[in-house]
Motif scaffolding. Structure first.
Motif, PDB file in Angstrom:
ATOM      1  N   ARG A  37     -39.469  35.436 -38.866  1.00 54.72           N
ATOM      2  CA  ARG A  37     -40.744  34.846 -39.271  1.00 54.72           C
ATOM      3  C   ARG A  37     -41.052  33.603 -38.431  1.00 54.72           C
ATOM      4  O   ARG A  37     -42.202  33.245 -38.235  1.00 54.72           O
ATOM      5  CB  ARG A  37     -40.654  34.474 -40.758  1.00 54.72           C
ATOM      6  N   ALA A  38     -40.013  32.938 -37.925  1.00 52.83           N
ATOM      7  CA  ALA A  38     -40.136  31.617 -37.334  1.00 52.83           C
ATOM      8  C   ALA A  38     -40.839  31.623 -35.979  1.00 52.83           C
ATOM      9  O   ALA A  38     -40.901  32.643 -35.289  1.00 52.83           O
ATOM     10  CB  ALA A  38     -38.749  30.999 -37.175  1.00 52.83           C
ATOM     11  N   ASP A  39     -41.329  30.425 -35.604  1.00 55.07           N
ATOM     12  CA  ASP A  39     -41.800  30.190 -34.242  1.00 55.07           C
ATOM     13  C   ASP A  39     -40.812  29.252 -33.548  1.00 55.07           C
ATOM     14  O   ASP A  39     -39.742  28.950 -34.090  1.00 55.07           O
ATOM     15  CB  ASP A  39     -43.228  29.628 -34.234  1.00 55.07           C
ATOM     16  N   ALA A  40     -41.168  28.774 -32.374  1.00 51.35           N
ATOM     17  CA  ALA A  40     -40.247  27.920 -31.615  1.00 51.35           C
ATOM     18  C   ALA A  40     -40.027  26.571 -32.276  1.00 51.35           C
ATOM     19  O   ALA A  40     -39.083  25.853 -31.920  1.00 51.35           O
ATOM     20  CB  ALA A  40     -40.775  27.720 -30.191  1.00 51.35           C
ATOM     21  N   HIS A  41     -40.882  26.222 -33.246  1.00 47.77           N
ATOM     22  CA  HIS A  41     -40.747  24.953 -33.941  1.00 47.77           C
ATOM     23  C   HIS A  41     -40.070  25.119 -35.307  1.00 47.77           C
ATOM     24  O   HIS A  41     -39.910  24.139 -36.032  1.00 47.77           O
ATOM     25  CB  HIS A  41     -42.122  24.304 -34.105  1.00 47.77           C
ATOM     26  N   GLN A  42     -39.680  26.348 -35.624  1.00 48.13           N
ATOM     27  CA  GLN A  42     -38.939  26.658 -36.843  1.00 48.13           C
ATOM     28  C   GLN A  42     -39.682  26.221 -38.105  1.00 48.13           C
ATOM     29  O   GLN A  42     -39.070  25.842 -39.102  1.00 48.13           O
ATOM     30  CB  GLN A  42     -37.547  26.027 -36.797  1.00 48.13           C
ATOM     31  N   GLY A  43     -41.011  26.303 -38.076  1.00 47.01           N
ATOM     32  CA  GLY A  43     -41.786  25.963 -39.254  1.00 47.01           C
ATOM     33  C   GLY A  43     -41.885  27.145 -40.208  1.00 47.01           C
ATOM     34  O   GLY A  43     -41.765  28.310 -39.814  1.00 47.01           O
ATOM     35  N   GLU A  44     -42.114  26.835 -41.467  1.00 43.01           N
ATOM     36  CA  GLU A  44     -42.276  27.901 -42.465  1.00 43.01           C
ATOM     37  C   GLU A  44     -43.565  28.670 -42.230  1.00 43.01           C
ATOM     38  O   GLU A  44     -43.636  29.883 -42.430  1.00 43.01           O
ATOM     39  CB  GLU A  44     -42.279  27.296 -43.867  1.00 43.01           C
ATOM     40  N   TYR A  45     -44.610  27.957 -41.833  1.00 45.80           N
ATOM     41  CA  TYR A  45     -45.895  28.593 -41.558  1.00 45.80           C
ATOM     42  C   TYR A  45     -46.101  28.633 -40.047  1.00 45.80           C
ATOM     43  O   TYR A  45     -45.702  27.713 -39.330  1.00 45.80           O
ATOM     44  CB  TYR A  45     -47.024  27.815 -42.239  1.00 45.80           C
ATOM     45  N   VAL A  46     -46.710  29.700 -39.564  1.00 45.70           N
ATOM     46  CA  VAL A  46     -46.857  29.892 -38.127  1.00 45.70           C
ATOM     47  C   VAL A  46     -48.314  30.182 -37.792  1.00 45.70           C
ATOM     48  O   VAL A  46     -49.115  30.583 -38.648  1.00 45.70           O
ATOM     49  CB  VAL A  46     -45.951  31.041 -37.625  1.00 45.70           C
ATOM     50  N   SER A  47     -48.651  29.978 -36.518  1.00 47.66           N
ATOM     51  CA  SER A  47     -50.007  30.261 -36.055  1.00 47.66           C
ATOM     52  C   SER A  47     -50.166  31.757 -35.840  1.00 47.66           C
ATOM     53  O   SER A  47     -49.177  32.498 -35.760  1.00 47.66           O
ATOM     54  CB  SER A  47     -50.275  29.512 -34.749  1.00 47.66           C
ATOM     55  N   PRO A  48     -51.415  32.255 -35.710  1.00 48.83           N
ATOM     56  CA  PRO A  48     -51.613  33.691 -35.448  1.00 48.83           C
ATOM     57  C   PRO A  48     -50.846  34.192 -34.234  1.00 48.83           C
ATOM     58  O   PRO A  48     -50.379  35.332 -34.220  1.00 48.83           O
ATOM     59  CB  PRO A  48     -53.130  33.788 -35.243  1.00 48.83           C
ATOM     60  N   HIS A  49     -50.644  33.347 -33.236  1.00 49.46           N
ATOM     61  CA  HIS A  49     -49.887  33.740 -32.042  1.00 49.46           C
ATOM     62  C   HIS A  49     -48.449  34.130 -32.374  1.00 49.46           C
ATOM     63  O   HIS A  49     -47.856  34.976 -31.697  1.00 49.46           O
ATOM     64  CB  HIS A  49     -49.883  32.580 -31.033  1.00 49.46           C
ATOM     65  N   ASP A  50     -47.905  33.527 -33.423  1.00 47.30           N
ATOM     66  CA  ASP A  50     -46.488  33.723 -33.755  1.00 47.30           C
ATOM     67  C   ASP A  50     -46.266  34.586 -34.991  1.00 47.30           C
ATOM     68  O   ASP A  50     -45.146  34.656 -35.497  1.00 47.30           O
ATOM     69  CB  ASP A  50     -45.824  32.366 -33.962  1.00 47.30           C
ATOM     70  N   GLU A  51     -47.285  35.274 -35.451  1.00 51.04           N
ATOM     71  CA  GLU A  51     -47.150  36.131 -36.630  1.00 51.04           C
ATOM     72  C   GLU A  51     -46.517  37.474 -36.251  1.00 51.04           C
ATOM     73  O   GLU A  51     -47.034  38.550 -36.581  1.00 51.04           O
ATOM     74  CB  GLU A  51     -48.517  36.363 -37.281  1.00 51.04           C
ATOM     75  N   ARG A  52     -45.384  37.428 -35.591  1.00 52.69           N
ATOM     76  CA  ARG A  52     -44.749  38.650 -35.105  1.00 52.69           C
ATOM     77  C   ARG A  52     -44.246  39.530 -36.238  1.00 52.69           C
ATOM     78  O   ARG A  52     -44.370  40.754 -36.195  1.00 52.69           O
ATOM     79  CB  ARG A  52     -43.611  38.286 -34.150  1.00 52.69           C
ATOM     80  N   LEU A  53     -43.653  38.915 -37.254  1.00 50.45           N
ATOM     81  CA  LEU A  53     -43.089  39.702 -38.348  1.00 50.45           C
ATOM     82  C   LEU A  53     -44.175  40.453 -39.109  1.00 50.45           C
ATOM     83  O   LEU A  53     -44.038  41.654 -39.390  1.00 50.45           O
ATOM     84  CB  LEU A  53     -42.307  38.796 -39.297  1.00 50.45           C
ATOM     85  N   SER A  54     -45.259  39.796 -39.426  1.00 50.18           N
ATOM     86  CA  SER A  54     -46.324  40.477 -40.171  1.00 50.18           C
ATOM     87  C   SER A  54     -47.053  41.480 -39.290  1.00 50.18           C
ATOM     88  O   SER A  54     -47.471  42.549 -39.762  1.00 50.18           O
ATOM     89  CB  SER A  54     -47.312  39.453 -40.753  1.00 50.18           C
ATOM     90  N   TRP A  55     -47.216  41.167 -38.007  1.00 51.81           N
ATOM     91  CA  TRP A  55     -47.879  42.124 -37.108  1.00 51.81           C
ATOM     92  C   TRP A  55     -47.076  43.422 -37.024  1.00 51.81           C
ATOM     93  O   TRP A  55     -47.640  44.511 -37.063  1.00 51.81           O
ATOM     94  CB  TRP A  55     -48.026  41.528 -35.709  1.00 51.81           C
ATOM     95  N   LEU A  56     -45.765  43.314 -36.940  1.00 53.86           N
ATOM     96  CA  LEU A  56     -44.933  44.505 -36.798  1.00 53.86           C
ATOM     97  C   LEU A  56     -44.788  45.270 -38.100  1.00 53.86           C
ATOM     98  O   LEU A  56     -44.938  46.499 -38.124  1.00 53.86           O
ATOM     99  CB  LEU A  56     -43.539  44.106 -36.290  1.00 53.86           C
ATOM    100  N   THR A  57     -44.512  44.571 -39.186  1.00 47.14           N
ATOM    101  CA  THR A  57     -44.120  45.246 -40.431  1.00 47.14           C
ATOM    102  C   THR A  57     -45.193  45.282 -41.501  1.00 47.14           C
ATOM    103  O   THR A  57     -45.159  46.141 -42.379  1.00 47.14           O
ATOM    104  CB  THR A  57     -42.878  44.557 -41.037  1.00 47.14           C
ATOM    105  N   GLY A  58     -46.117  44.329 -41.467  1.00 48.44           N
ATOM    106  CA  GLY A  58     -47.094  44.196 -42.540  1.00 48.44           C
ATOM    107  C   GLY A  58     -46.702  43.167 -43.575  1.00 48.44           C
ATOM    108  O   GLY A  58     -47.533  42.749 -44.391  1.00 48.44           O
ATOM    109  N   PHE A  59     -45.458  42.705 -43.582  1.00 48.36           N
ATOM    110  CA  PHE A  59     -44.984  41.743 -44.568  1.00 48.36           C
ATOM    111  C   PHE A  59     -45.455  40.338 -44.198  1.00 48.36           C
ATOM    112  O   PHE A  59     -45.215  39.874 -43.090  1.00 48.36           O
ATOM    113  CB  PHE A  59     -43.458  41.777 -44.652  1.00 48.36           C
TER     114      PHE A  59
END
Length: 593
Positions: A37-59
């Motif tokens: 879920r994380a981005d390079a800044h290890q934040g709980e919330y991420v920008s659309p650029h870093d939404e890799r987990l939801s883009w791939l799985t839907g979660f």
């Protein structure tokens, strides 16, 4: 309106995207890949650029990760998301994995072949995280490999660009200390420890240190960038300068392009501190003389300055008045003609009417009936449910204001509610009161106090699968570490820390209950022994619904606390609300007895 109710992903996209990723892994000679879920800044919330987990799985949950192998893919989620994940992913393509009960290493040992090479992006994982997985895999012939580029990004054709939110100054009147003072204080700590520099990777640490607020992450006014703070208090900042057009750069701050960060790390001489729990592994790899140590900004940020506390109190009075307007409106409606989206929009309109709302502090959790049993439910046009008689309605929400961040949950009746639901509500309220009344010596941590919130529920064989409370930033992230009210946290509380107090109970496919106030750790008056004592100041002011209470379950002390709290609510808010809301508020704050 700030909040969108359109679903960002759907389960039917998961399988074809998974097939694309598997083909990319095969082309690279990699047997598997971690998608965090994380981005390079290890934040709980991420920008659309870093939404890799939801883009791939839907979660779309705020915590979790996916491990992709050629024959199986697991989506790892904790107890908060057990229900949500099954609604959001394609269960024919992905299997939900209960985590941390099942670790990534255990799952890989079960599903990957000996000799398998599992890739990961070293910018999206911390050294601690990778070391823990490698320890679990030792002796099983499965290896982890840091990749030069992210294979998921290679297949994400329409991946949004990195965030470029405009940065604004956070006034000294609200911050309490200048950025130069903060940098000098941390630099003195570095000198004392013989450290030449420390690396800053957390977006909220950077925002706090610079007295800036940003717009890179929706709902969280953080600033994405990297920095190196030297022991002479000078700072090298690696950030897109287009974000800083409204900012005056101080003489001891040197700006660099983001791509200069790694070369700068490699060029550093002397021991350089990095946090193995929060920095990307790529940072550790780039340093010649890296020294592990906790991010020095975490505790400094967690213990709020009196000016920050004053701003938070002011924000909560403003927010409490908006909540009262909403609750008064709620009780005047034909509720069964309204939906979860209607409720979220109406509450947002009352906050916006203050004229001070910058954003929500998170997407409003507006949930009723079985949807309320999903801890972090986010209503969409597809899931939107009408309120129905006999249901419980749970609304967890907050605002970002110039002077503070709010987070409040109230659970309300829709018509007459069954006794067993009222009993569960009363137990949750008793747990919240227990934390509110807690008095404890210095050295006590969230792990010691967490059981106080659960004990009333345990008496009836009930419990909940999330922590009792999280840290909260001052006009910053609504979830802030390192302090927590949780059985796993052993960090002692210190005066000035702000936490949520939010026990709950959730019955799958039926209902959910949560009641939440924010509390501040403060020094308590002397009592008995001469040792120093702490307790909590409640800074959230809003009535707690009395119609759901079974008073016979409550003790006299609990009733007295609730009556005293409601007296404070009335005193603080009655002059801040409309005449209609004031009439409602007077009744809502009347003594329970």
């Amino acid at each position: 309106m700030f909040q969108s109710f359109t679903a960002s992903t759907s389960p039917d996209q998961g399988a074809p995207r998974l097939a694309l990723l598997r083909a990319e892994l095969a082309a690279r000679g990699i047997d598997g890949f971690f998608v965090p879920r994380a981005d390079a800044h290890q934040g709980e919330y991420v920008s659309p650029h870093d939404e890799r987990l939801s883009w791939l799985t839907g979660f779309t949950g705020s915590a979790g990760f996916c491990v992709v192998l050629q024959q199986v893919a697991g989506v790892f989620i904790d107890g908060r998301y057990t229900i949500q994940v099954r609604d959001q992913i394609d269960l024919t393509a992905y299997q939900p994995v209960p985590w941390p009960q099942t670790s990534a290493a255990d799952w890989l040992i079960q599903h990957a072949n000996s000799g398998a090479v599992i890739g990961f992006d070293p910018w999206l994982h911390t050294p601690d995280e990778i070391a823990k997985i490698e320890d679990g895999l030792r002796g099983h012939g499965i290896t982890l490999q840091a990749l030069d580029s992210n294979p998921l990004d290679a297949i994400w054709a329409d991946q949004p660009a990195p965030a470029q939110g405009r940065v604004r100054a956070h006034p000294l009147t609200l911050a309490g200390r200048s950025s130069a003072e903060k940098r000098a204080e941390i630099a003195a700590q570095l000198q004392h420890s013989g450290i030449t520099a420390t690396v800053i990777t957390l977006a909220d640490s950077l925002a706090w240190l610079m007295n800036w607020r940003g717009a890179d992450i929706t709902r969280n006014p953080v600033v994405q960038g990297f920095a190196i703070l030297h022991s002479n208090a000078q700072i090298d900042l690696f950030i897109d300068t287009a974000k800083l057009t409204d900012i005056t750069i101080e003489p001891d701050v040197t700006l660099h392009a983001p791509e200069a960060f790694v070369p700068a790390l490699r060029a550093l001489d002397g021991p350089v501190q990095f946090d193995p729990a929060t920095a990307p592994l790529a940072v550790k790899t780039a340093l010649n003389q890296g020294v592990e140590g906790a991010d020095p900004f975490l505790m400094a940020k967690a213990i709020k300055h009196p000016a920050e506390l004053a701003g938070m109190r002011a924000a909560h009075l403003r927010d409490g008045a908006a909540m009262v307007e909403f609750l008064a409106w709620y009780d005047a409606q034909d509720l069964t003609s309204l939906s979860e989206i209607d409720m979220a929009q109406r509450l947002e309109s009352f906050r916006a009417a203050t004229g001070e709302l910058l954003d929500l502090s998170f997407d409003t959790i507006s949930s009723t009936g079985p949807n309320a049993a999903i801890n972090h439910y986010r209503v969409t046009e597809d899931s939107n449910r009408m309120l129905q008689s006999g249901d419980l309605f749970l609304i967890d929400s907050g605002g970002q204001y110039p002077d503070g961040t709010t987070d409040i949950t109230r659970t309300l009746p829709v018509g007459e509610v069954a006794r067993n639901r009222r009993a569960a509500y009363t137990r949750v309220l008793q747990g919240m009161i227990a934390i509110s009344r807690a008095r404890f010596p210095r050295g006590v941590a969230g792990g010691h106090l967490d059981a106080l919130a659960r004990y009333p529920l345990w008496l009836d064989g009930l419990d909940f699968d999330h922590g009792t409370g999280h840290g909260v930033g001052a006009a910053l992230s609504v979830h802030e570490g390192p302090m927590r009210l949780s059985r796993v946290s052993m960090l002692p509380f210190e005066p000035g820390m702000i936490l949520s107090n939010e026990p709950g109970y959730y019955r799958p496919k039926a209902f959910g209950i949560r009641i939440e106030n924010l509390i501040v750790v403060q020094e308590a008056a002397p009592l008995g022994e001469s040792r120093p004592w702490l307790d909590f100041e409640t800074i959230t002011f809003c009535p707690i619904d009395k119609r759901l209470i079974l008073q016979e379950l409550m003790t006299a002390d609990e009733v007295a606390w609730l009556d005293a709290y409601h007296a404070q609510v009335w005193e603080n808010l009655n002059a801040r609300v409309s005449e209609t809301a004031r009439t409602w508020l007077q009744q809502a704050c009347a003594p329970l007895g």
